[in-house]
Design an enzyme around this catalytic site. Sequence first.
Site, PDB file in Angstrom:
ATOM      1  N   ARG A 174       0.831  -1.205   0.000  1.00 33.22           N
ATOM      2  CA  ARG A 174       0.000   0.000   0.000  1.00 33.22           C
ATOM      3  C   ARG A 174       0.868   1.260   0.000  1.00 33.22           C
ATOM      4  NH1 ARG A 174      -2.240  -3.540  -1.652  1.00 33.22           N
ATOM      5  NH2 ARG A 174      -4.042  -4.636  -0.799  1.00 33.22           N
ATOM      6  N   SER A 224     -11.660  -0.834   2.302  1.00 28.83           N
ATOM      7  CA  SER A 224     -10.941  -1.467   3.407  1.00 28.83           C
ATOM      8  C   SER A 224     -10.254  -0.397   4.243  1.00 28.83           C
ATOM      9  CB  SER A 224      -9.915  -2.456   2.848  1.00 28.83           C
ATOM     10  OG  SER A 224      -9.240  -3.107   3.882  1.00 28.83           O
ATOM     11  N   GLU A 294      -5.358   1.931   6.369  1.00 29.53           N
ATOM     12  CA  GLU A 294      -5.049   1.876   4.941  1.00 29.53           C
ATOM     13  C   GLU A 294      -5.700   3.056   4.235  1.00 29.53           C
ATOM     14  OE1 GLU A 294      -6.581  -0.942   1.306  1.00 29.53           O
ATOM     15  OE2 GLU A 294      -5.552  -1.925   2.958  1.00 29.53           O
TER      16      GLU A 294
END
Length: 306
Positions: A174, A224, A294
């Site tokens: 990420r 998410s 995230e």
Amino acid sequence: MINNEGIVKANPNVEILFNESLSKYTHTLTGGPADILAFPETVRQTQSLLAYANQHEIPVTVIGNASNLIVRDGGIRGLTMILTKMNKIKVHENHTITADAGAALIDVTKAAQAHSFSGVEFAAGIPGSVGGAIFMNAGAYGGDIDDVVTGAEVLTADDQVVHLDFDQLDFGYRHCSVQDNHQIVLAATFSLTPGIADKIQKRMTHLNQLRASKQPLELPSCGSVFKRPTGYFAGKLIHDSGLQGFQIGGAQVSTKHAGFIVNVDHATATDYLNVITHVQKTVFDKFGVHLETEVRIIGEEPVKSL
């Protein structure tokens, strides 16, 4: 004080709005106002906007499809650019696809399938833009953007257009180098492999059905929320902490998938952030695991009334 008239005159062909609520553009349907909100359609327009902002010392924020994003209720100062009007996708004979930063990643997967290019099926349901996917090294179902991207065109902090090859993008979980270097993704190239269109479509359909069965796609969310902690799954930790259905204001830990926070009743960004903080504290107290977000969180805190 920002000269609104000046930025319009300097960029006459760009749609520019002032004091515009970002809740109209985020997937959570939350977020405060942007002082200046611009929608460039070309690289040259994006470069011109950045040059103007640099010249006048105006802070700049760039947003793609705002699918994995929370904008605080105080909004964003300075210039915000949304790049979704930069959305061209070009398919090449050597099994590569070049896509503008504002193109929907889902549209890239559709273009690949239509030309029997395989390799990007994992992204068939990821709702972000190409630029956002590069910025976050987006992934799903065992695939990540760094599996298929070979390079990107970016705009540097001093408004220069440069090409970054795969190594220069320095992908991680990420993460991508453009985050550290404050660069703006303009376009990316995907390198794929020959495939069979029907098989590619079958795989994409299967993954989308799997996503729909497990994720709360029927409600507004920021996707998410937490990164996967080493050795754990964030959703399971949240579930095992008894937090599914936990709600503050209109933001709720999804009862369908604990890794999502959904807008069930006119939530604010502050509601989202308060739920995130509670989830992090509860999971840490119970399991000793810190859940790192995230989702990208940007903008100013709202001004508290006296």
